[in-house]
Design an enzyme around this catalytic site. Structure first.
Site, short mmCIF file in Angstrom:
data_model
loop_
_atom_site.label_atom_id
_atom_site.label_comp_id
_atom_site.label_asym_id
_atom_site.label_seq_id
_atom_site.Cartn_x
_atom_site.Cartn_y
_atom_site.Cartn_z
N ASP A 52 9.48 3.24 -0.30
CA ASP A 52 8.40 3.88 0.45
C ASP A 52 8.61 3.59 1.93
OD1 ASP A 52 6.13 4.84 1.55
OD2 ASP A 52 4.73 3.69 0.30
N TYR A 77 0.86 -1.18 0.00
CA TYR A 77 0.00 0.00 0.00
C TYR A 77 0.90 1.23 0.00
CZ TYR A 77 -3.36 3.50 1.66
OH TYR A 77 -4.14 4.62 1.79
N LYS A 130 4.19 9.64 8.45
CA LYS A 130 3.92 9.07 9.79
C LYS A 130 4.89 9.56 10.87
CE LYS A 130 1.47 5.12 7.97
NZ LYS A 130 0.12 4.87 8.40
C1 LIG Z 1 3.73 2.28 3.10
C2 LIG Z 1 2.76 3.44 3.05
N1 LIG Z 1 2.91 4.38 2.13
C3 LIG Z 1 2.10 5.45 2.06
C4 LIG Z 1 1.05 5.59 2.94
C5 LIG Z 1 0.14 6.77 2.85
O1 LIG Z 1 0.36 7.66 3.91
P1 LIG Z 1 -0.79 8.65 4.41
O2 LIG Z 1 -1.81 7.80 5.11
O3 LIG Z 1 -0.08 9.61 5.32
O4 LIG Z 1 -1.34 9.30 3.21
C6 LIG Z 1 0.85 4.63 3.92
C7 LIG Z 1 -0.26 4.75 4.88
O5 LIG Z 1 -0.58 3.89 5.65
C8 LIG Z 1 1.72 3.51 3.97
O6 LIG Z 1 1.53 2.53 4.87
#
Ligand SMILES: Cc1ncc(COP(=O)(O)O)c(C=O)c1O
Length: 441
Positions: A249, A146, A277
């Site tokens: 990521d 994700y 985060k």
């Molecule tokens: C690996 C990863 N990338 C991107 C995101 C997206 O971040 P946000 O919820 O701050 O938009 C998340 C969110 O859980 C994530 O787990």
């Protein structure tokens, strides 16, 4: 131990009138928390209190955002001081320079930084940069990863019944959302993760067409799945070989496992990395980092990569980011995160062993997940979809919620340790888990 959740129930009834499903993200609502969510009203350190005054030890920590726990005194001070002078100017500020300098000091691949407001915005920007830099449009994402809710990433990010997955060499393509034009996914190459042979195959077929390969370094949206030895290194060398950028990521893993995230921990240098985060310690922020040769494409010109945003580099958030990174840079911060997390993992494993439950605790230190499974390890999306009893996990967590442990019943998330967690919190968790296991089925 919570005696009642009467007020939470009343708030939930009321929230149905004004909010879709009574919440602002489906992962917080009744689809996950049964019969409805617990309304949280206050947090301090590693503890939260709900609308009925029940106290919990929080192991969800805002999906990992609260690396310093709730209401850390230094952050409360910084926020109060900054607010008193103006929260945001949407102008150049020393606050964003301070934050960026600290980030560069911690993350090895961060020559330059661009702040966004969320992790999703960061991964959106990363892909746009990669496409502009390479002149290619396709990209590769892995099953079960994700990367936020941007259209092209929403393919096979949710789990499905194993019979729907199709063969690993040609996975069934399942969009996670309605409302996305089917053509969006024409540019997405989908592959299983953690399998070097599969990766070599797919790169041979598509590598020279790919602008980027995007991956989570530790798969954090099917619980907590570690990369096999050498996998990330092979991914790095193959992306280089085919001229595709590697987007790491680190929205979940950044500032959690090591000051420089998983790229430091596993010793790889991505082309572009995304953060979110834990970077903001509870404030909404994201970041895209990498070399000037790529990020400078955002410089103003006729051919620039566009990235606007009223709230980019919000002064209040930038001050929090700088203070947060200072706290994380203090001696012993990461040793403590790892020690407390490893104690929780060891304690949980012992509880499951005592109760003769088929359960594993996967991960290490500051982030881990429990899987009720007969397998020795869960290595990828297909393992997760095929061998994990997510229903049993949900029942286990609902019992823990009744024992004063706050956690999401969704098996796809993970347990988070913040700098505020203590050995005492771990002891409370282990006792609660012990009680929750009795007669669990
Ligand atoms: C690996 C990863 N990338 C991107 C995101 C997206 O971040 P946000 O919820 O701050 O938009 C998340 C969110 O859980 C994530 O787990």
């Amino acid at each position: 131990m919570p005696a009642t959740r009467k007020n939470s129930r009343q708030w939930f009834e009321r929230s149905q009138q004004s909010l879709v499903e009574g919440v602002n993200s489906p992962s917080r609502g009744a689809a996950v928390f049964s019969p409805g969510p617990i309304f949280l009203e206050r947090g301090q350190g590693s503890h939260v209190w709900d609308a009925d005054g029940n106290e919990y030890v929080d192991f969800l920590m805002s999906f990992g955002a609260l690396i310093q726990g709730h209401a850390h005194p230094r952050l409360v001070e910084v926020v109060s001081q900054t607010m008193a002078q103006g929260s945001h100017f949407a102008a150049a500020t020393s606050a964003e320079v301070d934050a960026a300098e600290r980030l560069r000091g911690m993350v090895p691949s961060a020559e330059v930084v661009r702040f966004t407001n969320t992790g999703s915005e960061a991964t959106m920007l990363a892909l746009r940069l990669a496409r502009a830099h390479t002149g290619r449009t396709k990209f590769l994402k892995f099953e079960g990863h994700y990367h936020g809710w941007y259209d092209p990433y929403l393919l096979n990010a949710h789990s499905h019944a194993p019979e729907r997955l199709g063969p690993p060499e040609n996975p069934a393509r399942m969009p996670d959302s309605e409302g996305i034009p089917a053509a969006t996914f024409d540019d997405v190459v989908l592959a299983p993760w953690n399998d070097i042979a599969a990766l070599e195959r797919v790169m041979k077929q598509h590598g020279t067409d790919l602008a980027a390969v995007i991956t989570e370094p530790i798969m954090a949206n099917m619980g907590c799945i570690l990369p096999r030895d050498g996998y990330l290194q092979r991914l790095r060398s193959l992306t280089q070989q085919y001229g595709a950028l590697l987007i790491l990521d680190e929205v979940v893993t950044g500032f959690r496992y090591a000051p420089g995230g998983c790229q430091e921990y596993y010793g790889i240098t991505p082309d572009i990395s995304t953060f979110g985060k834990a970077l903001g310690a509870g404030f909404p922020v994201g970041a895209v980092v990498g070399p000037r040769s790529i990020l400078d494409r955002m410089r103003w010109s006729e051919h620039m990569v566009l990235h606007y945003g009223t709230f980019n580099g919000l002064r209040l958030t930038m001050r929090v980011v700088a203070a947060n990174l200072d706290l994380l840079s203090a001696d012993g911060a990461y040793q403590k995160l790892h020690a407390v997390g490893n104690a929780a993992i060891a304690g949980l494993r012992e509880v499951f062993r005592r109760h003769r439950m088929k359960a594993i605790v996967q991960g290490f230190g500051p982030m881990f997940q429990i899987y009720f499974t007969g397998r020795e390890a869960i290595h990828d999306y297909r393992d997760y979809c095929s061998y994990v009893d997510t229903g049993l996990y949900s029942r286990f967590i609902h019992r823990l919620l009744d024992q004063g442990i706050y956690m999401t019943p969704s098996n796809g998330l993970h347990w988070i340790i913040s700098t505020a967690h203590t050995e005492k919190d771990v002891a409370v968790l282990i006792e609660a888990a012990d009680r929750a296991c009795a007669g669990l089925e």
